[in-house]
Design a protein around this motif. Structure first.
Motif, short mmCIF file in Angstrom:
data_model
loop_
_atom_site.label_atom_id
_atom_site.label_comp_id
_atom_site.label_asym_id
_atom_site.label_seq_id
_atom_site.Cartn_x
_atom_site.Cartn_y
_atom_site.Cartn_z
N SER A 1 15.30 -32.59 64.74
CA SER A 1 15.48 -33.04 63.36
C SER A 1 16.85 -32.68 62.81
CB SER A 1 14.38 -32.46 62.47
OG SER A 1 14.45 -31.04 62.45
N LYS A 2 17.33 -31.46 63.13
CA LYS A 2 18.64 -31.04 62.66
C LYS A 2 19.74 -31.87 63.34
CE LYS A 2 18.01 -27.79 59.58
NZ LYS A 2 16.60 -28.09 59.33
N LEU A 3 19.56 -32.16 64.63
CA LEU A 3 20.54 -32.98 65.33
C LEU A 3 20.61 -34.37 64.71
CD1 LEU A 3 22.55 -33.48 67.62
CD2 LEU A 3 20.62 -34.06 69.11
N ARG A 4 19.46 -34.95 64.42
CA ARG A 4 19.44 -36.28 63.79
C ARG A 4 20.12 -36.25 62.42
NH1 ARG A 4 16.52 -40.10 66.36
NH2 ARG A 4 15.06 -39.44 67.99
N SER A 5 19.91 -35.18 61.68
CA SER A 5 20.56 -35.05 60.37
C SER A 5 22.07 -34.97 60.51
CB SER A 5 20.04 -33.79 59.65
OG SER A 5 18.67 -33.89 59.37
N ALA A 6 22.54 -34.22 61.53
CA ALA A 6 23.97 -34.10 61.75
C ALA A 6 24.58 -35.43 62.18
CB ALA A 6 24.24 -33.03 62.81
N VAL A 7 23.88 -36.16 63.05
CA VAL A 7 24.35 -37.48 63.48
C VAL A 7 24.44 -38.43 62.28
CG1 VAL A 7 23.78 -39.52 64.85
CG2 VAL A 7 23.49 -37.24 65.83
N GLN A 8 23.42 -38.41 61.44
CA GLN A 8 23.41 -39.26 60.25
C GLN A 8 24.60 -38.92 59.33
OE1 GLN A 8 19.77 -39.02 58.03
NE2 GLN A 8 20.33 -40.65 56.60
N ALA A 9 24.88 -37.64 59.18
CA ALA A 9 26.00 -37.22 58.34
C ALA A 9 27.33 -37.69 58.90
CB ALA A 9 25.99 -35.69 58.20
N LEU A 10 27.50 -37.63 60.23
CA LEU A 10 28.74 -38.09 60.85
C LEU A 10 28.91 -39.59 60.71
CD1 LEU A 10 28.89 -36.00 64.18
CD2 LEU A 10 30.19 -35.63 62.09
N ARG A 11 27.83 -40.33 60.90
CA ARG A 11 27.91 -41.80 60.87
C ARG A 11 28.05 -42.34 59.45
NH1 ARG A 11 23.30 -43.26 65.48
NH2 ARG A 11 24.54 -42.55 67.27
N ALA A 12 27.76 -41.51 58.47
CA ALA A 12 27.89 -41.95 57.08
C ALA A 12 29.34 -42.02 56.63
CB ALA A 12 27.10 -41.01 56.16
N ASP A 13 30.24 -41.44 57.39
CA ASP A 13 31.66 -41.41 57.03
C ASP A 13 32.49 -41.83 58.24
OD1 ASP A 13 34.30 -40.76 56.37
OD2 ASP A 13 33.71 -39.00 55.22
N GLN A 14 33.27 -42.90 58.10
CA GLN A 14 34.05 -43.40 59.23
C GLN A 14 35.04 -42.39 59.77
OE1 GLN A 14 35.86 -47.12 58.09
NE2 GLN A 14 34.16 -48.31 58.93
#
Length: 327
Positions: free
Chosen positions: A162-175
């Motif tokens: 879950s934490k990994l998915r949250s980190a991936v989402q945070a990275l992909r939210a900003d180009q």
């Protein structure tokens, strides 16, 4: 040719410099104004990042950031030198910070100052120490603190899907952050299974190889291995040269022996470095490895070692790696 992707320390801090300087100083009033040149005469390291900052209380000052994959016992003296060089070059007071990424062996004590006395004269340099494994992953994602997103899996409480998915989402939210995804995958591999990581995100070895931390894991033993190999080669070469020199002349024999020894030593050193790098990768991913596996690794050729280094980064378990290990 494509431009190499920059995923080093300076790039990470530049993503959110104000958030970074406030985090490392613990002062919300600090503001970053400029990332400065961290190169000094004879000294240049990618892990060193100098930020020019200011606050209402302290005016302008320097924040010296030292990001280390693992703590080095020579770090106190290095931090002392780092502060002195930076303050001399920029004529500003310095706030030094050491950020350790991975925990050292339990036998190693992490120091937060340099302290010495010689002939009644004392020298001391304090610096702040931040150990990433003690930093709460949830706080990094909530604040947010983008420079630490790639490290989420190895932060406290960060080693879950879950934490990994949250980190991936945070990275992909900003180009500006998406190029850090391979680095996040790399640190995730220390705590999660590779197939799970590959399902969640991309694993790009081409980008990952640009990371100074990945390079440090692979090359940490290179200098030592080559140095030992050269020394062994020179010694062997001198012995061979002296033997030949009995017939051909000692002076000529020694010269030839040294030259041959250096060539052999470099080759032996590179092979020794590859063995050490492979074992370090296995230990970082799977803790201790059986002694019999170390013995088998010592018998591998350079070509086999290079192939198995890639295997060590992608297998799910030590047993799976052993299956690919030549007999």
């Amino acid at each position: 040719m494509a431009k190499p992707v920059d995923i080093g320390s300076k790039r990470l801090i530049s993503l959110a410099p104000n958030a970074w300087v406030q985090w490392v100083t613990g002062n919300s009033q600090v503001r970053a104004s400029q990332l400065l040149d961290a190169e000094f005469q004879w000294i240049s390291r990618e892990s060193d990042v100098i930020v020019k900052a200011s606050s209402p209380q302290h005016q302008e000052f320097l924040i010296l950031n030292e990001l280390q994959l693992r703590y080095d016992q020579n770090m106190p003296q290095r931090m002392r030198n780092y502060v002195a060089l930076a303050e001399e070059k920029y004529n500003l007071s310095a706030y030094p910070v050491l950020i350790n990424i991975l925990p050292p062996p339990t036998t190693v004590t992490i120091e937060n100052c340099y302290d010495s006395e010689f002939m009644g004269l004392k020298a001391r340099q304090d610096y702040r120490v931040i150990n990433l494994w003690e930093v709460e992953a949830e706080l990094v994602l909530e604040q947010p603190l983008p420079p630490l997103f790639p490290f989420v899996p190895i932060l406290k409480g960060g080693g879950s899907e879950s934490k990994l998915r949250s980190a991936v989402q945070a990275l992909r939210a900003d180009q500006t952050l998406n190029q850090l995804e391979p680095l996040l995958a790399f640190f995730a591999s220390f705590v999660l299974e590779i197939p799970l990581i590959q399902q969640i995100m991309r694993w790009d070895m081409t980008v990952l190889r640009e990371s100074p931390w990945y390079q440090e894991i692979l090359q940490e033993g290179l200098a030592q291995g080559i140095e030992q190999g050269i020394e062994q080669g020179i010694e062997q070469g001198i012995q061979q040269g002296v033997a030949q020199g009995i017939e051909q002349g000692i002076q000529q024999g020694v010269a030839q022996g040294i030259e041959q020894g250096i060539e052999q030593g470099i080759e032996q050193g590179i092979q020794q470095e590859r063995r050490g790098s492979l074992e370090r990768i296995l230990k970082l991913r799977f803790s201790e490895i059986p002694s019999e596996i170390s013995v088998r690794i010592q018998a591998l050729t350079l070509e086999q070692l290079e192939e198995l280094m890639a295997t060590a980064l992608t297998v799910n378990s030590l047993d799976e790696f052993i299956q690919d290990l030549p007999n």
